[in-house]
Scaffold this motif. Structure first.
Motif, mmCIF file in Angstrom:
data_model
loop_
_atom_site.group_PDB
_atom_site.id
_atom_site.type_symbol
_atom_site.label_atom_id
_atom_site.label_comp_id
_atom_site.label_asym_id
_atom_site.label_seq_id
_atom_site.Cartn_x
_atom_site.Cartn_y
_atom_site.Cartn_z
ATOM 1 N N SER A 48 0.706 -1.248 -0.051
ATOM 2 C CA SER A 48 -0.105 -0.051 -0.011
ATOM 3 C C SER A 48 0.955 1.251 0.152
ATOM 4 O O SER A 48 2.014 1.367 0.607
ATOM 5 C CB SER A 48 -1.005 0.120 1.302
ATOM 6 N N VAL A 49 0.566 2.471 -0.784
ATOM 7 C CA VAL A 49 1.280 3.299 -0.746
ATOM 8 C C VAL A 49 0.944 4.527 0.463
ATOM 9 O O VAL A 49 1.555 5.401 0.675
ATOM 10 C CB VAL A 49 1.141 4.187 -2.161
ATOM 11 N N SER B 118 -7.576 5.829 -0.321
ATOM 12 C CA SER B 118 -7.631 5.870 -1.864
ATOM 13 C C SER B 118 -6.366 5.302 -2.617
ATOM 14 O O SER B 118 -6.313 4.675 -3.603
ATOM 15 C CB SER B 118 -7.969 7.301 -2.398
ATOM 16 N N GLY B 119 -5.414 5.365 -1.705
ATOM 17 C CA GLY B 119 -3.821 5.132 -2.219
ATOM 18 C C GLY B 119 -4.187 3.492 -2.127
ATOM 19 O O GLY B 119 -3.453 2.846 -3.152
ATOM 20 N N GLY C 100 -13.182 -0.996 6.951
ATOM 21 C CA GLY C 100 -13.953 -0.188 5.771
ATOM 22 C C GLY C 100 -13.238 0.553 5.090
ATOM 23 O O GLY C 100 -12.086 0.910 5.372
ATOM 24 N N LEU C 101 -13.810 1.596 4.441
ATOM 25 C CA LEU C 101 -13.457 2.619 3.796
ATOM 26 C C LEU C 101 -12.820 4.011 4.389
ATOM 27 O O LEU C 101 -13.779 4.254 5.369
ATOM 28 C CB LEU C 101 -14.101 3.117 2.339
ATOM 29 N N HIS C 102 -12.071 4.498 4.032
ATOM 30 C CA HIS C 102 -11.579 5.782 5.017
ATOM 31 C C HIS C 102 -12.392 6.728 3.989
ATOM 32 O O HIS C 102 -12.610 6.659 2.863
ATOM 33 C CB HIS C 102 -10.257 6.155 4.702
ATOM 34 N N PHE D 160 -12.041 9.007 -4.745
ATOM 35 C CA PHE D 160 -11.788 8.043 -5.755
ATOM 36 C C PHE D 160 -12.782 7.737 -6.441
ATOM 37 O O PHE D 160 -12.899 7.552 -7.780
ATOM 38 C CB PHE D 160 -11.155 6.753 -5.205
ATOM 39 N N LEU D 161 -14.149 7.210 -5.708
ATOM 40 C CA LEU D 161 -15.377 7.006 -6.485
ATOM 41 C C LEU D 161 -15.844 8.148 -7.286
ATOM 42 O O LEU D 161 -16.229 7.891 -8.361
ATOM 43 C CB LEU D 161 -16.291 6.680 -5.544
ATOM 44 N N ALA D 162 -15.621 9.388 -6.797
ATOM 45 C CA ALA D 162 -16.216 10.471 -7.596
ATOM 46 C C ALA D 162 -15.395 10.588 -8.673
ATOM 47 O O ALA D 162 -15.989 10.892 -9.818
ATOM 48 C CB ALA D 162 -16.214 11.863 -6.692
ATOM 49 N N GLU D 163 -14.100 10.599 -8.641
ATOM 50 C CA GLU D 163 -13.236 10.801 -9.577
ATOM 51 C C GLU D 163 -13.363 9.810 -10.803
ATOM 52 O O GLU D 163 -13.278 10.088 -11.947
ATOM 53 C CB GLU D 163 -11.749 10.808 -9.242
#
Length: 317
Positions: A4-5, A180-181, A224-226, A232-235
């Motif tokens: 992971s980044v 998102s990373g 879960g998601l941060h 990321f979903l929007a992009e």
């Protein structure tokens, strides 16, 4: 495995920063309806549905739903009820024609069973998605943004991003947050890219952990998601999101907002969510095929005015 980044456990988020993110996403996804498709489903155009059919290579179908639980547990205090209503004992002992019948009841928005959240599910600042008044949700049902919007289902290109695979672990521990990373690193590691109109599925390993270690109180501790991962979903203009947990972490990353990802995805972006799916059949199938995208069909029940529905998404590889 590609690491992971970003740190495995992302930091918390202030209420001020959350509000700024919420307003930014809401402005970016100005509510609109295109050919009857509301919210983020506007990204799932007929052309993209047709193109998704090309994802089928071997014709294998895989369920993304967990078996419905009828046994009370720490994550399921109100389990589904399945009751046989026929045939009667006397029918079983007699000749002629008889039918086996049953009745089913379920707490749709629990912490164990696979379900879909409609756009009317989240009330925030007295409104639903798109500024629809919260008063449209009544004791008789939701008059707007209910699961009725999905009467024709959701069919498109599905993409599975496997975060435990990325990190080299069987599952993420409760409380861990996917950034998102992580999502971008999983794309790179798996050789896939999430695009407009896609149905994104994010594996945390919740279901595998539950199977191996037993159920726990997922309402107070889950991966879960941060909240920032929703950018990321929007992009990428994702049409729908599904997770094997609640999609939100617990404890929440944002003080005084228990379900920030639900608020950002459903209320700000108009993305239908699917909670508590299971990917323990799909992930190995994708790994064997060397492909992490597939045709996916999601068909919730036609429950008029409902805020959600049990769901059994089907991936076709």
């Amino acid at each position: 495995m590609t690491p992971s980044v970003e740190p495995a456990t992302a930091s918390g988020m202030s209420a001020h920063d959350f509000r700024e993110l919420y307003e930014r996403l809401r402005r970016r996804a100005a509510p609109s309806t295109v050919d009857g498709r509301c919210g983020a489903l506007r990204h799932l155009t007929p052309e993209r549905v047709a193109a998704a059919a090309a994802e089928v290579r071997i014709g294998r179908t895989v369920s993304l739903a967990a078996p419905i639980d009828t046994v009370q547990g720490p994550d399921d205090p109100e389990p589904a009820v399945h009751r046989m209503t026929g045939p009667s004992p006397s029918d079983l002992g007699s000749g002629g024609l008889h039918f086996a019948t049953d009745r089913f009841a379920m707490n749709v928005h629990g912490d164990a069973d696979s379900h879909l959240d409609a756009l009317c599910h989240v009330v925030f600042d007295g409104e639903l998605y798109g500024g629809v008044p919260a008063s449209t949700v009544t004791a008789e049902g939701a008059r707007s943004l209910s699961v009725d919007l999905l009467a024709n289902g959701i069919v498109g290109r599905g993409v599975l991003l496997d975060i435990p695979r990325l990190r080299g672990v069987p599952w993420l521990e409760p409380g861990d947050r996917v950034t998102s990373g992580d999502l971008r690193a999983a794309e790179a590691a798996q050789g896939v890219r999430v695009g407009p109109g896609d149905l994104l599925f994010v594996r945390t390993g919740h279901r595998l952990r539950r199977t191996e270690l037993g159920p726990w109180d997922a309402a107070t501790a889950r991966a879960g998601l941060h909240p920032t991962a929703v950018e990321f979903l929007a992009e990428r203009e994702v049409a729908a999101l599904g997770g094997d947990g609640n999609n939100d972490t617990a404890p929440s990353a944002v003080e005084d907002i228990a379900f920030p990802v639900h608020v950002l995805a459903i209320h700000a972006l108009g993305i239908h969510l699917m909670d508590y799916l299971q990917f323990e059949d799909l992930a190995p199938a994708c790994a064997r095929a060397g492909r992490w995208s597939f045709l996916c069909a999601v068909a919730p029940l036609r429950l008029s005015g409902a805020t959600g529905s049990p769901v059994n998404p089907i991936a076709v590889l």
